[in-house]
Design a protein around this motif. Structure first.
Motif, PDB file in Angstrom:
ATOM      1  N   MET A  12      26.107 -45.257  21.567  1.00 46.49           N
ATOM      2  CA  MET A  12      27.242 -45.051  20.672  1.00 46.49           C
ATOM      3  C   MET A  12      27.894 -43.708  20.921  1.00 46.49           C
ATOM      4  SD  MET A  12      27.758 -47.639  18.925  1.00 46.49           S
ATOM      5  CE  MET A  12      28.909 -46.934  17.769  1.00 46.49           C
ATOM      6  N   ALA A  13      29.197 -43.705  20.709  1.00 51.35           N
ATOM      7  CA  ALA A  13      29.935 -42.481  21.005  1.00 51.35           C
ATOM      8  C   ALA A  13      29.536 -41.357  20.054  1.00 51.35           C
ATOM      9  CB  ALA A  13      31.424 -42.759  20.872  1.00 51.35           C
ATOM     10  N   ASP A  14      29.238 -41.718  18.827  1.00 42.67           N
ATOM     11  CA  ASP A  14      28.943 -40.670  17.852  1.00 42.67           C
ATOM     12  C   ASP A  14      27.725 -39.851  18.242  1.00 42.67           C
ATOM     13  OD1 ASP A  14      29.987 -42.307  14.792  1.00 42.67           O
ATOM     14  OD2 ASP A  14      31.049 -41.185  16.330  1.00 42.67           O
ATOM     15  N   GLN A  24      26.598 -38.820  21.023  1.00 42.76           N
ATOM     16  CA  GLN A  24      26.683 -37.734  21.993  1.00 42.76           C
ATOM     17  C   GLN A  24      27.357 -36.506  21.408  1.00 42.76           C
ATOM     18  OE1 GLN A  24      28.974 -40.148  24.719  1.00 42.76           O
ATOM     19  NE2 GLN A  24      30.456 -38.542  24.855  1.00 42.76           N
ATOM     20  N   HIS A  25      27.922 -36.598  20.202  1.00 40.16           N
ATOM     21  CA  HIS A  25      28.580 -35.434  19.621  1.00 40.16           C
ATOM     22  C   HIS A  25      27.735 -34.773  18.555  1.00 40.16           C
ATOM     23  CE1 HIS A  25      32.157 -36.259  21.767  1.00 40.16           C
ATOM     24  NE2 HIS A  25      32.249 -37.467  21.270  1.00 40.16           N
ATOM     25  N   PRO A  58      22.929 -30.114  18.815  1.00 43.09           N
ATOM     26  CA  PRO A  58      21.501 -29.877  19.021  1.00 43.09           C
ATOM     27  C   PRO A  58      20.687 -29.943  17.736  1.00 43.09           C
ATOM     28  CG  PRO A  58      22.668 -27.808  18.979  1.00 43.09           C
ATOM     29  CD  PRO A  58      23.670 -28.872  18.700  1.00 43.09           C
ATOM     30  N   GLU A 114      15.845 -34.263   9.688  1.00 46.06           N
ATOM     31  CA  GLU A 114      16.482 -33.088   9.099  1.00 46.06           C
ATOM     32  C   GLU A 114      16.794 -33.334   7.630  1.00 46.06           C
ATOM     33  OE1 GLU A 114      19.821 -30.027  10.712  1.00 46.06           O
ATOM     34  OE2 GLU A 114      19.703 -32.054  11.525  1.00 46.06           O
ATOM     35  N   LEU A 147      15.629 -30.927   4.522  1.00 52.43           N
ATOM     36  CA  LEU A 147      16.577 -30.194   3.689  1.00 52.43           C
ATOM     37  C   LEU A 147      16.774 -30.821   2.316  1.00 52.43           C
ATOM     38  CD1 LEU A 147      19.265 -29.704   6.401  1.00 52.43           C
ATOM     39  CD2 LEU A 147      18.093 -27.844   5.276  1.00 52.43           C
ATOM     40  N   PHE A 173      18.976 -33.151   2.000  1.00 55.94           N
ATOM     41  CA  PHE A 173      20.267 -33.831   2.101  1.00 55.94           C
ATOM     42  C   PHE A 173      20.619 -33.957   3.577  1.00 55.94           C
ATOM     43  CE2 PHE A 173      22.571 -30.120   3.335  1.00 55.94           C
ATOM     44  CZ  PHE A 173      21.926 -29.080   2.696  1.00 55.94           C
ATOM     45  N   PRO A 189      22.656 -33.123   6.599  1.00 55.02           N
ATOM     46  CA  PRO A 189      23.560 -32.018   6.934  1.00 55.02           C
ATOM     47  C   PRO A 189      24.910 -32.489   7.468  1.00 55.02           C
ATOM     48  CG  PRO A 189      21.823 -32.193   8.546  1.00 55.02           C
ATOM     49  CD  PRO A 189      21.468 -33.133   7.440  1.00 55.02           C
ATOM     50  N   HIS A 190      24.979 -33.727   7.930  1.00 57.88           N
ATOM     51  CA  HIS A 190      26.263 -34.222   8.426  1.00 57.88           C
ATOM     52  C   HIS A 190      27.062 -34.895   7.325  1.00 57.88           C
ATOM     53  CE1 HIS A 190      25.280 -33.168  12.497  1.00 57.88           C
ATOM     54  NE2 HIS A 190      24.090 -33.674  12.289  1.00 57.88           N
ATOM     55  N   PRO A 235      26.729 -33.964   3.477  1.00 58.07           N
ATOM     56  CA  PRO A 235      25.946 -33.387   2.383  1.00 58.07           C
ATOM     57  C   PRO A 235      26.250 -33.973   1.020  1.00 58.07           C
ATOM     58  CG  PRO A 235      27.588 -31.849   3.162  1.00 58.07           C
ATOM     59  CD  PRO A 235      27.604 -33.004   4.105  1.00 58.07           C
ATOM     60  N   HIS A 236      27.415 -34.565   0.856  1.00 59.02           N
ATOM     61  CA  HIS A 236      27.739 -35.091  -0.468  1.00 59.02           C
ATOM     62  C   HIS A 236      27.610 -36.599  -0.547  1.00 59.02           C
ATOM     63  CE1 HIS A 236      28.971 -31.099  -1.439  1.00 59.02           C
ATOM     64  NE2 HIS A 236      29.732 -31.081  -0.377  1.00 59.02           N
ATOM     65  N   PHE A 271      29.006 -39.086   1.250  1.00 56.79           N
ATOM     66  CA  PHE A 271      30.195 -39.920   1.318  1.00 56.79           C
ATOM     67  C   PHE A 271      29.915 -41.255   1.999  1.00 56.79           C
ATOM     68  CE2 PHE A 271      32.438 -35.712   1.328  1.00 56.79           C
ATOM     69  CZ  PHE A 271      32.956 -35.854   0.070  1.00 56.79           C
ATOM     70  N   HIS A 272      29.004 -41.242   2.964  1.00 61.52           N
ATOM     71  CA  HIS A 272      28.841 -42.433   3.802  1.00 61.52           C
ATOM     72  C   HIS A 272      27.529 -43.145   3.537  1.00 61.52           C
ATOM     73  CE1 HIS A 272      32.337 -41.231   5.923  1.00 61.52           C
ATOM     74  NE2 HIS A 272      31.823 -40.039   6.140  1.00 61.52           N
TER      75      HIS A 272
END
Lengths: 258, 236, 602
Positions: A1-3, A5-6, A9, A16, A20, A22, A24-25, A27-28, A30-31
């Motif tokens: 998937m394209a996502d 590779q972005h 690190p 993660e 944490l 939550f 980190p990509h 935090p609220h 949304f998805h």
């Protein structure tokens, strides 16, 4: 998937997230659970919506034509609100179809729906409050009509009586070019309309003469207004059917001055 | 992928890493560094576009309010004026815009499913529809009416006017349809840019922000017309 | 306790320089700033552009006050059998040689024509080019992402575009001034705006300028809404945001919902003026009052676009400089949104003397609603100050001035909202004084206070506190002298926008004019303080005031990407009683002592 590779690190999102508390990509959250923005409509759905839209277009044109035919053939006068209600209801349904499915608001985040609703609310406030005032201006104008003499407003048709068709019953039937009855009426004072220069014959003349003619035309228009204006009368304000909040100033001799 | 599979030519020397340069354009598209992911970038663009559409709706709100007020005052002028419009051209333009809305929605589906060929076809049909709309508007609606003297405000010189306030109707007619036509042109311009980009392979599954926001704009232009059409053509 | 977690350390392992670090030579630096998409640089560019326009508008205001030093007297004498009319007591007439198209005509002297142009210029510049964009576009642009812990606003390129649109629009307006100015007043009421200077383009230019500036405003608002929704730092919920952000959010909603209406209004106005379409022209069946409805549907909400950001600034200044937790955070946030909501319901109060009775009554009743959320705010600010450790530095003094003057401005709005009293006060100096107390005593005062509050963070330099306080005191005295006299003038019947007046008003007018000079000197001192700080100011620490919101976490001035690591928010922005502010010495900024039994802070 394209996502993937972005993603940088930062490591795997789940581990993660656990560390944490939550994501980190996101935090609220949304998805969480679903992907709002990427709903794929089926081709069948799209075609059905288009067919519905075209059918509704036919319906609204047809009903408008039908109303005319019914009115002319059967001699029934259909009140205007029927026409407006039918046309606007169909338009609203069409707009909802476009917004919900073509624009995919139905599958989208709630926020975008909220934005649209706030927009419509603002529109409603705008048209509602403006209409409250503009719809009642005849009372202001007829009140001021008795006292304002030309000069302050220039006497330029601010008086509501001038463009209140109910108060100017002098109407004639409009005839077509061959003298046939068109079924429409117009006020006697509008006969002068034919006297207005028809620029369409020669556009070049129109371009050069229009500026010079603007004032002249306005004056003629104003004269028509004056001709329609009923004579000032101290009793005019009492003609109003609704109760008045402000008593009109004393105007004993009826000349517009106290 | 492209050069090796299609033509069998030896790979060209490229300064970019080969693994990246063979990817289609939409896969290489990065997101701005203040976002956390592509999905957020996409979501934000959509919210931004909806807010912008809000402003567009409220821009037209002014015209609708003016229409409501003057129609309340001069119902006869509006009815008379409306009779001078040809409902057939109006209906045809409505159909054209609805079809163009459909093709835009379909082109988003094409991007989501990576159907690059259909995507370009659908976008092109949309542009053709926009062109047709403008041609009908100008040659069959504006030009004859202007020539007959059915013009706005003081320019009004139609000799058979049945109501002294008919020029107000024409003012609103030209203002409403003129500003709408301007939006059609802007929308078509944006979609043209999107079409050009689609030839360079900018759009694919989950990476079609450009089509999505341009499409939203185009649908709005359609929605405005859906309301203008009955208000202008169908009252009597 | 630190609010920074190092969960994504390594993403920005290299050390970044301040955003002010020059890039190569002078030309390269200018190019870098002109094409930047960094919200901080755009905010600073906005700040300087707005300051320049404020200067222009201020000069026009001083001209207006100078003209009113003496009433104009018409002297008619017979010289050699011919009647000659001359005027005495005119000041601005001396500009007649350099202002085109201001000949005496129809009983109005050239000096009065220039006066009309001066107050129109003042109003147009101050409203559209200074107060509307002042706080959101400059301080908001700079600090909204910083306070949210974001790297930038949601759409950085739109942000730059909005700045260029602002400059473009301002150039249009300045071009109109150079061409001779307009005398329509800032409201562009018809028929002034459709009939005057019929053979000149400059009115169209100014209307176009306001139209273009609307786009700039819309883009800023749109950007802020998306930024607040999507770019809050991890851990920052809606009620963990600083109230400045809430204020920006409410402002942005109004900007997005109201500004398009002024767009269509001004377009229709241009159509009316250029093509005579007739919808605002009573001679052709149109109605000027319809224009007023259109105009105020935008321009009343926009009054709150002007004042709500000022509330936001005061919300930041008072807790930080009183070192006390803000009283009633949620009430404050909801009051902000409440004002934004009510702002769309009250525009008709600008037309009490023109609109119908029913509409006037409805609008009057609704207008009183505004007082409720505003009073909540003022109460909460005062309650925050109570038993705080107040530092009487420049930002705090400005906040206190704001409280004083905004309260006067707000309360004098009530007689104007009352139908009966408004009939007397309408279009008088009372109205002028009222909205200056709100717009200038509110917004501009808070804006200048905010600039002082954030100056060390924006430029990394401290300013001279002593001279800044002198400037602040002069502004306070000058402002009140200028405008309190106008309340008295207004109640006595002095109408606004007149170049002359009866002799008995002269004393108060002269007091007002003297006040305007003091005000001008105060602002010049501030300008000097700023220039001195930029050139020779001491380096500012990261957190000179002991603030707790996120912008104080980063360096002064902030680095290019705002934060070394994405901050994670673990406390509220006003928790001064529980959290030691970042980068501060507990000796300098001690935590408050625990309360004794039975003691209350509020």
């Amino acid at each position: 998937m394209a996502d993937q590779q972005h993603q940088g690190p930062a490591g795997s999102p789940t581990s993660e997230k656990e560390k944490l508390g939550f994501d980190p990509h996101d935090p609220h959250g949304f998805h969480e659970g679903e992907e709002h923005g990427h709903h794929i409509l089926s081709m069948r759905m799209l075609v059905v919506i288009l067919a519905l839209l075209l059918a509704l277009t036919g319906l609204t044109v047809g009903s408008a034509q039908a109303e005319i035919i019914i009115a002319e053939e059967l001699g029934i006068s259909i009140p205007q609100w029927v026409n407006v209600t039918i046309a606007m209801t169909i338009a609203t349904v069409k707009a909802i179809l476009v917004v919900a499915f073509f624009m995919q608001l139905y599958y989208d985040t709630k926020l975008n729906t909220m934005i649209l609703l706030f927009c419509l609310l603002t529109f409603g406030l705008f048209i509602g409050f403006t209409s409250i005032d503009m719809g009642n201006r005849d009372r202001i104008y007829s009140w001021k009509d008795g006292q304002h003499t030309p000069g302050g407003t220039g006497g330029l048709g601010l008086e509501r009586g001038a463009f209140d068709s109910d108060r100017n019953p002098r109407r004639t039937t409009v005839t077509g070019p061959d003298g046939e009855d068109t079924g429409r009426t117009r006020r006697a004072s509008e006969e002068v309309a034919g006297a207005i220069t028809d620029y369409s014959a020669d556009p070049d003349v129109a371009r050069t003469r229009i500026d010079a003619d603007v004032l002249e035309r306005l004056e003629r228009y104003q004269e028509r207004r004056r001709a329609q204006r009923p004579a000032a009368s101290p009793n005019r304000v009492t003609d109003l059917s609704s109760p008045r909040l402000f008593a009109p100033p004393d105007d004993e001799d009826g000349d517009g001055n106290n | 992928m492209t050069s090796i599979e299609t033509g069998g030519n030896p790979p060209q020397h490229n300064q970019q890493p080969p693994a990246l340069s063979t990817e289609p354009r939409w896969k290489r598209q990065p997101f701005a560094n203040h976002w956390r992911s592509h999905a957020e970038d996409f979501d934000a663009c959509k919210i931004g576009m909806w807010l912008f559409l809000t402003t567009e709706v409220l821009l037209f709100a002014g015209i609708f309010v003016a229409y409501a007020v003057f129609r309340m005052w001069y119902p006869e002028a509006f009815a008379n004026g409306s009779h001078h419009l040809d409902v057939h051209w109006g209906a045809l333009n409505t159909v054209i815009l609805l079809i163009s809305s459909f093709t835009v929605a379909a082109s988003i589906r094409n991007a989501q499913l990576n159907q690059q060929g259909l995507l370009k076809i659908n976008l092109s049909i949309t542009l053709v529809c926009a062109l047709l709309f403008m041609i009908i508007k100008f040659t069959f609606e504006y030009a004859p009416k202007w020539a007959e003297g059915k013009r706005p405000g003081v320019w009004f010189s139609y000799p058979f006017a049945a109501d002294p306030n008919e020029h107000i109707w024409w003012s609103l007619y030209y203002t409403a349809t003129g500003i709408h036509a301007l939006h059609v042109l802007i929308g078509a311009g944006v979609l043209f840019v999107v079409l050009l980009k689609s030839f360079k392979g900018w759009y694919g599954p989950k990476h079609y922000t450009g089509i999505e926001v341009a499409g939203l704009y185009w649908h709005l232009v359609d929605v405005i017309w859906i309301f203008l059409f009955p208000l202008l053509y169908l009252i009597h | 306790m630190s609010t920074i977690d190092t969960h994504n350390a390594g993403q920005h392992a290299h050390h970044e320089g301040s955003y002010l670090t020059p890039h190569g030579g002078a030309l390269a630096t200018i190019w870098n700033w002109a094409t930047t998409i960094d919200h901080k640089k755009i905010g600073v560019m906005y700040l300087f552009a707005i300051m320049f326009m404020f200067f222009l508008g201020g000069v026009a205001a001083l001209g207006v006050r100078a003209e009113l030093w003496e009433p104009t007297r018409v002297v008619t004498e017979v010289v050699e059998g011919e009647t000659v009319t001359s005027y005495t007591g005119q000041v601005l007439v001396n500009l007649a040689p350099i202002v085109p198209g201001v000949e005496s005509e129809g009983g109005i002297s050239a000096g009065m024509n220039i006066y009309n142009r001066a107050f129109s210029l003042h109003g147009i510049i101050m409203t559209f080019m200074v107060i509307v964009p002042s706080v959101p576009a400059s301080l908001g642009n700079f600090f909204l992402p910083l306070m949210l812990g974001a790297k930038d606003v949601a759409f950085p390129r739109l942000n730059l575009m909005s700045w260029y649109i602002y400059v473009f629009g301002s150039i249009f307006a300045v071009a109109a001034v150079v061409m001779g100015g307009v005398d329509t007043g800032w409201t562009f009421y018809t028929p002034y705006s459709t009939m005057t200077d019929a053979d000149h383009l400059r009115v169209v230019f100014v209307i176009l300028a306001a139209f273009i500036l609307g786009f700039s405003s819309i883009l800023t608002g749109l950007n802020f809404i998306v930024t607040v929704h999507k770019l809050r730092a991890p851990g920052m919920g809606w009620f963990d945001m600083p109230l400045f952000v809430w204020a920006m959010y409410a402002t942005a909603i109004i900007q997005v919902l109201a500004t398009p209406v002024i767009g269509i209004t001004l377009l229709l106005l241009i159509f009316e003026r250029v093509f005579h379409v007739g919808i605002f022209d009573p001679r052709m069946g149109g109605d000027p009052v319809l224009y007023q409805h259109f105009f105020w549907f935008y321009s009343h909400p926009v009054v709150y676009v002007m004042i709500i950001p000022a509330f936001g600034i005061i919300n930041e200044i008072i807790p930080v400089h009183a070192r006390k937790k803000l009283f009633g955070y949620r009430a404050m946030a909801f009051a902000t949104l409440g004002i934004a909501a009510v702002s769309f319901l009250v525009w008709g109060h600008h037309m009490f003397t023109a609109s119908g009775e029913l509409a006037a009554m409805i609008f009057s009743a609704l207008t009183f609603l505004v007082a409720i959320p505003t009073a909540i705010k003022v109460f909460n600010w005062v309650a925050t100050l109570y038993k705080g450790s107040i530092a009487f530095n420049t930002p705090m003094l400005y906040a206190l001035s704001f409280l004083f003057m905004f309260t006067i401005g707000g309360l004098t709005g009530l007689p104007l909202a009352t139908l009966a009293t408004d009939l007397h006060l309408h279009d008088s100096y009372f109205v002028v004084a009222h909205f200056h107390y709100v717009m200038m005593g509110g917004t501009i005062i808070a804006f200048v206070g905010g600039i002082h509050h954030w100056w060390p963070k924006m430029f990394g330099k401290l300013y001279n506190e002593r001279w800044a306080i002198v400037g602040c005191v002069l502004v306070f005295i000058g402002f009140n002298l200028t405008f309190f006299t106008q309340f008295i003038l207004g109640t006595r019947g002095m109408p606004r926008r007149y170049a002359s007046y009866p002799d008995e008003f002269q004393f108060l007018h002269q007091l007002s004019t003297i006040g305007s000079w003091i005000l001008g000197i105060g602002f010049l001192i501030h300008l000097g303080v700023f220039v001195h700080s930029l050139v020779a100011g001491r380096k500012a620490p990261e957190n000179p005031w002991g603030g707790l919101s996120l912008e104080w976490e980063t360096e002064s001035p902030p680095i290019e990407h705002n934060f070394h690591h994405e901050p994670i928010v673990k406390h509220g922005p006003y928790d001064f009683d529980t959290v030691q502010p970042p980068h501060t010495d507990p000796a300098e900024f001690p935590m408050p002592e625990p309360l004794r039994p039975g003691e209350r802070t509020h």
